[in-house]
Design a protein around this motif. Structure first.
Motif, PDB file in Angstrom:
ATOM      1  N   LYS B  30     -23.721  51.249 -14.208  1.00  0.00           N
ATOM      2  CA  LYS B  30     -23.795  50.475 -15.446  1.00  0.00           C
ATOM      3  C   LYS B  30     -23.795  48.979 -15.206  1.00  0.00           C
ATOM      4  N   ASP B  31     -23.549  48.565 -13.996  1.00  0.00           N
ATOM      5  CA  ASP B  31     -23.437  47.132 -13.731  1.00  0.00           C
ATOM      6  C   ASP B  31     -24.073  46.839 -12.377  1.00  0.00           C
ATOM      7  N   ARG B  32     -24.930  45.832 -12.342  1.00  0.00           N
ATOM      8  CA  ARG B  32     -25.627  45.480 -11.100  1.00  0.00           C
ATOM      9  C   ARG B  32     -24.663  45.184  -9.969  1.00  0.00           C
ATOM     10  N   ALA B  33     -23.592  44.437 -10.294  1.00  0.00           N
ATOM     11  CA  ALA B  33     -22.631  44.034  -9.269  1.00  0.00           C
ATOM     12  C   ALA B  33     -21.966  45.273  -8.664  1.00  0.00           C
ATOM     13  N   TYR B  34     -21.638  46.243  -9.540  1.00  0.00           N
ATOM     14  CA  TYR B  34     -21.021  47.482  -9.055  1.00  0.00           C
ATOM     15  C   TYR B  34     -21.996  48.236  -8.159  1.00  0.00           C
ATOM     16  N   MET B  35     -23.273  48.218  -8.550  1.00  0.00           N
ATOM     17  CA  MET B  35     -24.273  48.953  -7.795  1.00  0.00           C
ATOM     18  C   MET B  35     -24.412  48.348  -6.395  1.00  0.00           C
ATOM     19  N   LYS B  36     -24.425  47.023  -6.338  1.00  0.00           N
ATOM     20  CA  LYS B  36     -24.524  46.342  -5.048  1.00  0.00           C
ATOM     21  C   LYS B  36     -23.347  46.736  -4.154  1.00  0.00           C
ATOM     22  N   PHE B  37     -22.176  46.812  -4.765  1.00  0.00           N
ATOM     23  CA  PHE B  37     -20.980  47.184  -4.014  1.00  0.00           C
ATOM     24  C   PHE B  37     -21.111  48.600  -3.458  1.00  0.00           C
ATOM     25  N   VAL B  38     -21.560  49.534  -4.311  1.00  0.00           N
ATOM     26  CA  VAL B  38     -21.669  50.924  -3.873  1.00  0.00           C
ATOM     27  C   VAL B  38     -22.700  51.058  -2.751  1.00  0.00           C
ATOM     28  N   VAL B  39     -23.815  50.323  -2.873  1.00  0.00           N
ATOM     29  CA  VAL B  39     -24.826  50.357  -1.803  1.00  0.00           C
ATOM     30  C   VAL B  39     -24.230  49.834  -0.501  1.00  0.00           C
ATOM     31  N   ARG B  40     -23.474  48.744  -0.597  1.00  0.00           N
ATOM     32  CA  ARG B  40     -22.837  48.175   0.595  1.00  0.00           C
ATOM     33  C   ARG B  40     -21.911  49.204   1.255  1.00  0.00           C
ATOM     34  N   GLU B  41     -21.177  49.937   0.419  1.00  0.00           N
ATOM     35  CA  GLU B  41     -20.267  50.946   0.970  1.00  0.00           C
ATOM     36  C   GLU B  41     -21.053  52.088   1.618  1.00  0.00           C
ATOM     37  N   LEU B  42     -22.166  52.498   0.962  1.00  0.00           N
ATOM     38  CA  LEU B  42     -22.946  53.625   1.481  1.00  0.00           C
ATOM     39  C   LEU B  42     -23.628  53.294   2.807  1.00  0.00           C
ATOM     40  N   THR B  43     -23.928  52.005   3.028  1.00  0.00           N
ATOM     41  CA  THR B  43     -24.613  51.647   4.267  1.00  0.00           C
ATOM     42  C   THR B  43     -23.785  52.003   5.495  1.00  0.00           C
ATOM     43  N   SER B  44     -22.479  52.169   5.323  1.00  0.00           N
ATOM     44  CA  SER B  44     -21.640  52.519   6.475  1.00  0.00           C
ATOM     45  C   SER B  44     -22.029  53.883   7.035  1.00  0.00           C
ATOM     46  N   VAL B  45     -22.662  54.731   6.189  1.00  0.00           N
ATOM     47  CA  VAL B  45     -23.151  56.023   6.665  1.00  0.00           C
ATOM     48  C   VAL B  45     -24.166  55.807   7.797  1.00  0.00           C
ATOM     49  N   PHE B  46     -24.997  54.775   7.631  1.00  0.00           N
ATOM     50  CA  PHE B  46     -26.028  54.522   8.635  1.00  0.00           C
ATOM     51  C   PHE B  46     -25.431  53.906   9.906  1.00  0.00           C
ATOM     52  N   VAL B  47     -24.360  53.154   9.722  1.00  0.00           N
ATOM     53  CA  VAL B  47     -23.645  52.650  10.900  1.00  0.00           C
ATOM     54  C   VAL B  47     -23.129  53.846  11.699  1.00  0.00           C
ATOM     55  N   ALA B  48     -22.574  54.817  10.989  1.00  0.00           N
ATOM     56  CA  ALA B  48     -22.073  56.031  11.644  1.00  0.00           C
ATOM     57  C   ALA B  48     -23.223  56.780  12.324  1.00  0.00           C
ATOM     58  N   TYR B  49     -24.383  56.812  11.667  1.00  0.00           N
ATOM     59  CA  TYR B  49     -25.553  57.488  12.224  1.00  0.00           C
ATOM     60  C   TYR B  49     -25.906  56.908  13.598  1.00  0.00           C
ATOM     61  N   PHE B  50     -25.931  55.579  13.702  1.00  0.00           N
ATOM     62  CA  PHE B  50     -26.263  54.948  14.982  1.00  0.00           C
ATOM     63  C   PHE B  50     -25.188  55.235  16.038  1.00  0.00           C
ATOM     64  N   ALA B  51     -23.957  55.300  15.608  1.00  0.00           N
ATOM     65  CA  ALA B  51     -22.867  55.601  16.539  1.00  0.00           C
ATOM     66  C   ALA B  51     -23.056  57.000  17.116  1.00  0.00           C
ATOM     67  N   VAL B  52     -23.404  57.963  16.239  1.00  0.00           N
ATOM     68  CA  VAL B  52     -23.616  59.341  16.691  1.00  0.00           C
ATOM     69  C   VAL B  52     -24.809  59.403  17.644  1.00  0.00           C
ATOM     70  N   LEU B  53     -25.872  58.675  17.260  1.00  0.00           N
ATOM     71  CA  LEU B  53     -27.067  58.638  18.101  1.00  0.00           C
ATOM     72  C   LEU B  53     -26.724  58.113  19.497  1.00  0.00           C
ATOM     73  N   PHE B  54     -25.896  57.097  19.523  1.00  0.00           N
ATOM     74  CA  PHE B  54     -25.488  56.466  20.778  1.00  0.00           C
ATOM     75  C   PHE B  54     -24.688  57.462  21.633  1.00  0.00           C
ATOM     76  N   LEU B  55     -23.790  58.200  21.004  1.00  0.00           N
ATOM     77  CA  LEU B  55     -22.993  59.207  21.731  1.00  0.00           C
ATOM     78  C   LEU B  55     -23.912  60.278  22.325  1.00  0.00           C
ATOM     79  N   TRP B  56     -24.894  60.637  21.543  1.00  0.00           N
ATOM     80  CA  TRP B  56     -25.863  61.645  21.960  1.00  0.00           C
ATOM     81  C   TRP B  56     -26.625  61.139  23.195  1.00  0.00           C
TER      82      TRP B  56
END
Ligand code: SF4
Ligand code: FES
Lengths: 247, 143
Positions: B30-56
């Motif tokens: 409902k709010d752009r600012a909130y959406m930006k925050f949620v996207v920022r939080e979700l990007t950590s999933v991709f940080v984790a993805y690279f970490a897993v890739l690196f371990l692999w």
């Protein structure tokens, strides 16, 4: 005919309404009018039963906070001209229980404020003859920003954590705690850290950052909370590395 | 008796009836600012993805040259290429948003004066550049 602007205002009369609903009022539009002026026009000329809080009408008392077009605002500082052509949506502050129309219950906020012990605490209070506790301009500068809060609660209405986690102490109260922690005359930072080191305190904050955006006094509560977290983390690290060194 | 008059009966000056609004699960839309925050939080999933890739990748290294060659071959498939490009963009967003937030969390004072936000945030970018140059140097040295 003078130009007018429409206000969609939330009404809630607990003795007759099951839930809040919008009521539309048409008020004269004037360049120098703020939303609060329009509300007072409604109260004086159109509908005396509309209830809302205000006092200073100059951004000092902090009592006129409402949601204006979905954003928390001091209505005495929100110019109608910024919301042309209207209608302007006026609602009570988000996440607070509504008592009547635009008035919310702030008991919980007051409780949270006192929870953080926002006053100067000293291990030893000097006798009066010793004079006042002196402070240099630099020492004042470290906390001055956080002392500008007017308790308007806009930051609470901007914070989704406040809505999701009712026990969360919230931005203004933590900023106030940090204000006393940074005060060179205070000695209770450790005590406040204990009170705030949990999920109802600093760790409840996920740094959405909206509190700082909406604060009319540039207090930067988000900054205060992150700085508090940093001190808490360093403190924990220190007591882990040198367990004998802390107090 | 209608439900309304029922309510009227229950509300008195000493028994106020507050209305508590419920928070929708879609509050962040409902709010752009909130959406930006949620996207920022979700990007950590991709940080984790690279970490897993690196371990692999490390696992492939320990299993010998063949396994490593196979791993590298797999990275060149269109599936991994697109996944990595997308993940990289999100990690970039993650990095930049957090870098820009550091001045809020850290008050650096030099001789009593607060260091301007741009310098605190900027030092992150400088450090990033230096590390990147060192990494690039290590990798291109052998070529
Ligand atoms: S920190 Fe700012 S927004 Fe929050 S109550 Fe104080 S003055 Fe209002
Ligand atoms: S009426 Fe006092 S702050 Fe708006």
């Amino acid at each position: 005919m003078p130009p007018t602007i429409a206000l969609d205002v939330i009404r809630y009369r607990p003795e007759q309404d099951a839930e809040p609903a919008f009521q539309t009022y048409e008020v004269p539009f004037r360049d120098d009018w703020v939303v609060l002026d329009a509300l007072n026009y409604i109260k004086d000329r159109l509908d005396g039963s509309l209830s809302f809080r205000w006092s200073c009408r100059m951004g000092v008392c902090g009592s006129c906070g409402m949601m204006v077009n979905g954003k928390p605002k001091l209505t005495c500082a929100a110019f109608l001209s910024d919301y042309l052509p209207g209608p302007v949506r006026v609602e009570p502050l988000n996440y607070f229980p509504i008592m009547r129309d635009l008035i919310v219950d702030i008991t919980d906020f007051m409780r949270k404020l006192t929870k953080v012990k926002p006053w100067i605490i000293r291990d030893q209070v000097w006798p009066l003859e010793e004079g006042e506790y002196r402070q240099t301009p630099e020492q004042l500068d470290t906390y001055k920003q956080f002392s500008q809060c007017i308790n308007c609660m806009l930051c609470y209405a901007a914070c989704p954590i406040v809505g999701l986690e009712p026990e969360f102490v919230g931005p203004a109260a933590i900023a106030l705690a940090q204000r006393y922690n940074l005060d060179s005359r205070d000695e209770a930072a450790g005590e406040r850290l204990k009170i705030l080191s949990d999920h109802a305190g600093i760790w409840g904050c996920t740094f959405v950052g909206e509190c700082t955006q909406v604060c009319p006094k540039h207090v930067d509560p988000a900054g205060a909370i992150q700085q508090f977290k940093l001190t808490a983390a360093l403190d924990a690290l220190k007591s882990f590395l040198v367990p004998w060194g802390t107090r | 008796m209608s439900p309304m008059s029922n309510l009227a009966h229950h509300h008195t000056a000493y028994h106020p009836r507050w209305y508590r609004r419920r928070m929708s699960v879609w509050w962040w839309l409902k709010d752009r600012a909130y959406m930006k925050f949620v996207v920022r939080e979700l990007t950590s999933v991709f940080v984790a993805y690279f970490a897993v890739l690196f371990l692999w990748q490390i696992r492939a290294v320990t299993q010998g040259p063949d396994a490593y060659a196979q791993f590298m071959g797999r990275l060149k498939t269109p599936l991994f290429l697109t996944a990595n490009i997308v993940a990289f963009l999100f990690v970039l967003y993650h990095t930049i948003t957090w870098f820009n937030l550091t001045p809020t969390a850290m008050v650096v004072r030099v001789r009593g004066k607060r260091v301007p936000d741009t310098i605190v945030a900027g030092s992150n970018y400088v450090a990033w550049l230096i590390v990147s140059v060192i990494v690039a140097w290590i990798f291109t040295r052998g070529i």
